[in-house]
Design a protein around this motif. Sequence first.
Motif, PDB file in Angstrom:
ATOM      1  N   ASP B 263       2.634  -3.862   5.359  1.00  0.00           N
ATOM      2  CA  ASP B 263       1.620  -3.169   6.153  1.00  0.00           C
ATOM      3  C   ASP B 263       0.763  -4.205   6.880  1.00  0.00           C
ATOM      4  O   ASP B 263       1.072  -5.399   6.878  1.00  0.00           O
ATOM      5  CB  ASP B 263       0.791  -2.230   5.257  1.00  0.00           C
ATOM      6  CG  ASP B 263      -0.050  -2.999   4.228  1.00  0.00           C
ATOM      7  OD1 ASP B 263      -0.150  -4.246   4.346  1.00  0.00           O
ATOM      8  OD2 ASP B 263      -0.594  -2.350   3.311  1.00  0.00           O
ATOM      9  N   ASP B 264      -0.349  -3.753   7.449  1.00  0.00           N
ATOM     10  CA  ASP B 264      -1.182  -4.662   8.248  1.00  0.00           C
ATOM     11  C   ASP B 264      -1.875  -5.729   7.412  1.00  0.00           C
ATOM     12  O   ASP B 264      -2.473  -6.660   7.952  1.00  0.00           O
ATOM     13  CB  ASP B 264      -2.241  -3.863   9.013  1.00  0.00           C
ATOM     14  CG  ASP B 264      -1.612  -3.007  10.097  1.00  0.00           C
ATOM     15  OD1 ASP B 264      -0.398  -3.183  10.343  1.00  0.00           O
ATOM     16  OD2 ASP B 264      -2.323  -2.163  10.673  1.00  0.00           O
ATOM     17  N   HIS B 265      -1.831  -5.573   6.080  1.00  0.00           N
ATOM     18  CA  HIS B 265      -2.429  -6.600   5.222  1.00  0.00           C
ATOM     19  C   HIS B 265      -1.343  -7.373   4.480  1.00  0.00           C
ATOM     20  O   HIS B 265      -1.615  -8.020   3.469  1.00  0.00           O
ATOM     21  CB  HIS B 265      -3.425  -5.946   4.258  1.00  0.00           C
ATOM     22  CG  HIS B 265      -4.380  -5.045   4.980  1.00  0.00           C
ATOM     23  ND1 HIS B 265      -5.386  -5.525   5.782  1.00  0.00           N
ATOM     24  CD2 HIS B 265      -4.427  -3.687   5.094  1.00  0.00           C
ATOM     25  CE1 HIS B 265      -6.034  -4.506   6.339  1.00  0.00           C
ATOM     26  NE2 HIS B 265      -5.467  -3.381   5.941  1.00  0.00           N
ATOM     27  N   LEU B 266      -0.123  -7.252   4.984  1.00  0.00           N
ATOM     28  CA  LEU B 266       1.019  -7.983   4.457  1.00  0.00           C
ATOM     29  C   LEU B 266       1.381  -7.564   3.037  1.00  0.00           C
ATOM     30  O   LEU B 266       1.952  -8.344   2.270  1.00  0.00           O
ATOM     31  CB  LEU B 266       0.801  -9.504   4.536  1.00  0.00           C
ATOM     32  CG  LEU B 266       0.820 -10.178   5.918  1.00  0.00           C
ATOM     33  CD1 LEU B 266       2.109  -9.861   6.650  1.00  0.00           C
ATOM     34  CD2 LEU B 266      -0.378  -9.886   6.775  1.00  0.00           C
ATOM     35  N   VAL B 267       1.028  -6.333   2.677  1.00  0.00           N
ATOM     36  CA  VAL B 267       1.381  -5.810   1.363  1.00  0.00           C
ATOM     37  C   VAL B 267       2.694  -5.040   1.496  1.00  0.00           C
ATOM     38  O   VAL B 267       2.885  -4.290   2.450  1.00  0.00           O
ATOM     39  CB  VAL B 267       0.264  -4.880   0.829  1.00  0.00           C
ATOM     40  CG1 VAL B 267       0.653  -4.311  -0.534  1.00  0.00           C
ATOM     41  CG2 VAL B 267      -1.056  -5.647   0.751  1.00  0.00           C
TER      42      VAL B 267
END
Lengths: 114, 818
Positions: B263-267
């Motif tokens: 996702d946008d937080h690299l999760v």
Amino acid sequence: MSLQAEWLDIGPVDQLPALGARTLPVRGGREIAIFHTANGEVYALVNACPHKAGPLSQGIVHDTTVTCPLHNWRISLVTGQALGSDVGCVPVIPVKIDNGRILIGRAAALAGVV
Amino acid sequence: MIDKPHLVVIGNGMAGCRAVEEILARDADAYRITIFGAEPRVNYNRIMLSPLLAGDKGFDDIVINDHARYADNLIDLVAGDAVVAIDRSAQTVTARSGRVEHYDKLLLATGSDPFIIPCPGHDLQGVVTFRDMDDVGKMLRAADAGGDAVVIGGGLLGLEAAHGLALRGMKVTVLHLMPTLMERQLDEAAGWLLKEALEARGQVILTGADTAEIIGHGRVEGIRLKDGREIPASLVVMAVGIRPNVALARDAGLAIGRGIHVDDHLVTSDANILAVGECVEHNGLVYGLVAPLWEMCRSLADGLVAVPSGYTGSVTSTKLKVSGIDVFSAGDFSGGAGCEDIVMRDASRGVYKRVVVKGDRLVGAVLYGDTRDGNWYFDLLKRQDDVSDIRDALIFGQAFASGGGADANPDAAVAAMSDDGEICGCNGVSKGKVVSAIVGGAVTLDAVRACTKASASCGSCTGLVEGLLSLTLGDAFAGERAAPTVCKCTSFTHEEVRRLIVEKALKVIPQVMQALHWTTPDGCASCRPALNYYLLCAWPGDYVDDQQSRFVNERMHANIQKDGTYSVVPRMWGGITNPRELRAIADVVDKFKAPLVKVTGGQRLDIFGIRKEDLPAVWADLNAAGMVSGHAYGKTLRTVKTCVGSDWCRFGTQDSTGLGVKIEQMTWGSFMPHKFKIAVSGCPRNCAESTIKDFGVICVDSGYELSIGGNGGIKVRVTDLLCKVATEQEAMDYCAAFIQLYREEARYLDRTAPWVERVGLDYIKQRIVEDAAGRETLRDRFLFSQLFMQDDPWAKRAAGEDYKLHQHLAEIRPMVPA
Ligand code: SRM
Ligand SMILES: Cc1cc2nc3c(=O)[nH]c(=O)nc-3n(C[C@H](O)[C@H](O)[C@H](O)COP(=O)(O)OP(=O)(O)OC[C@H]3O[C@@H](n4cnc5c(N)ncnc54)[C@H](O)[C@@H]3O)c2cc1C
Ligand code: SF4
Ligand code: FES
């Protein structure tokens, strides 16, 4: 829900001539032209010029444009729109390249098939 | 300290270590950190492997974090021990050595694996990839032994490998499947310039080269291409692309596509597992350059230990790290609706620049030879700045365009030059000289050329001189020149292009476009065929015809019809046929169900309604009966029409049929600026209509009257009498010389009629009749070029050449619901 994939694999990119096109007949539907640009990008349009249905696959490809072989209309490979002062549009079929294979959008490719 | 959560990082590469740096910079105490690295060494700068291979750097120079740095930050580096499994429920990772670590947060930064073409021989010793230090070690050892290297892949990586190996003394051949190098980053024009520059350095670059097999016994000995060519090699470097390394993630059941979904937080799909670098797929995109990784690492650290910022994807730019060759590309230059190209070429400096503007925004840039403004363009592109104000000056770069405002137009660049600034490099003419010539009365381009010599040589400063004319004279400057330019892609006329191709020894289309400052990247449907013809005419035997620059009929060797089928016209020499040919034609009509067969106005038979898939089979049948292409489709010799002549006709004075056949045998296959028709009539009754042909012969008792420049088409024109000759041989020699003069001097798409009218009959007479030696050399040049033109294109196609032009790529047969 359909079990059919969204994309159709129609063969390897290296089967396209550089700066040229090949054809993809659709049984019961409209023939598709697959174009290859100088940059190695691939585009697909219904293989019929908006003017008088000339086979766009046989035209000269330059940049992202094909010039129709019958009366020289210029058609954008990206939008299918006739360029310049001519007016008309031919359907575009979405294309993507995956691992050297050409995939085209099933829904657009089969549009009109009964 | 024991209580700190444990962050385990898999991958000691560019992204993994950078992510750790970013985390430490925000909060050095947040995590206890362990890094597993498959490579048995500390973290180094992977992109510097290229300069390392080239000998510009040593390993110590490219280390990013040495052992001390890991120790200082209490980071546990487990080098040379790859992680082999992740257990998500137990939150542990297991390494090859058996070592197990529990994690609170896990970061995957496994990078990519080089793609290996699974051709026979890919596992021989001496086949290497270009990804890490071990690969470089193998290449260096091979280079020490000397010999030949083949690099498969003409992208960024392949070219950097080739460069390094060449500097290390190997003889390097680069094989590239696509027609131009780095085709994903560069357009055709820049790709061609790059190829030229590399070839000038001694590398062999083969484009359109498809590897069939790597040959050797245990060790590499060479490579075989699909077209049968073999290239010896003791080292083969595969640099054909990379694939995100997702094996661990896949086995652990994380969501993956081409890369690991984040996702946008690299999760990833597991809240305790993050991923970063080349192994991830964000918003459908996978990246293969470092700049996006840096941006990802910032968002990752923000999300993990600071205020979440969110990664929104990256715009990338590329530079090639080959010293002395400057290449830059950014954004999208595939064009499309509303896109406009601005192209600038400076042949003397070897510069090509192209920027693509869509609406008010810059969307792409390709720079070759002068990349100083690369970063500026890249900034404009990333920030999506409105460039409408500086649009006209954009291509001249930041220094000029940021002058900004309404003044920023190309003419201002000339206006801003000092008086002793050089305008014409060929003749060393300064701006001051040109301006004083204009003030002194030279108010047209030709006048300036005549009195200063500026723009009179290579012509590349024509635009500057015209700029000075309009600056100095204002509205009084008449504007364009009288002779038309080839098309809107260039300011050169046909005559200038033809002259410069010969003078500057220009040998291929992209070279002409570069040397003559084409304003489009790859021309248009008008100039490509013209250039292709001019080159073919200038360099007989050398020039390789560019199929894609030919109009459909010349590409398919048949005439396209309104319904997309083709018509086929076999040659009937001088209009004579025989039962065997007629039978073969009849059989083709039956076999392929041709709806129409018709006698043409050119004394032969035309078979209509043949599908492009059937053309090779039709030609094979016609070839078998001894017939070849009639070129009814080409800018070529069409027919030699004859009448029955002295053999049968009661008025015939000479053997007009026989002479017609001989002339057709001499001239068939020749490409010309336009189609060319010949006729031979046996007496002045002129039954073969010789006086409306491009070259006409009328036999009389005392010899042969030769006439030229006739046309029976749109605007009927009766021929002009050229001269009278006594023998058949002379008639043939004059014919050959006349055709060659037309081939060498007419504008593409000029029939002989308008050409003769423009240059005047006297000029033609002077060249063909009065100048006997000149006539002979013209004839000789024609006959020489015919050595390469007279092979039947149908036979080659029937034998399988270019079969792709005739076959469908595939066929879709939708399943009909039962
Ligand atoms: C087949 C034929 C008509 C026929 O059934 O007789 C024909 C058919 C065409 N002619 Fe023609 N011309 C044919 C003889 C002629 C003649 C008569 C002659 O050659 O003796 C002329 C007038 C003589 C002359 O050219 O000076 C003729 C003057 C034209 C012109 C006008 C040329 C001009 O300079 O004004 C065109 C248009 C062009 O070339 O741009 C043209 C163009 C065409 C094209 C190629 C139109 C096109 O672009 O598709 C037609 C192709 C049909 C096809 O698919 O085969 N055709 N055309 C004749 C083929 C002769 C052959 O065996 O090769
Ligand atoms: C020769 C060369 C030149 C380049 N030049 C440029 C350039 O000029 N500009 C540019 O922007 N980019 C360039 N690149 C690309 C750039 O290097 C990569 O984009 C970047 O290195 C990717 O970083 P990464 O951390 O995702 O992968 P990597 O740097 O490859 O790091 C991944 C690491 O993970 C390790 N690993 C994998 N699996 C495991 C496992 N199971 N257990 C433990 N460790 C594992 C690998 O050994 C590797 O060390 C170049 C690449 C190469 C090879
Ligand atoms: S005269 Fe016109 S319609 Fe007839 S063949 Fe020639 S080009 Fe076609
Ligand atoms: S059919 Fe395409 S231009 Fe006429």
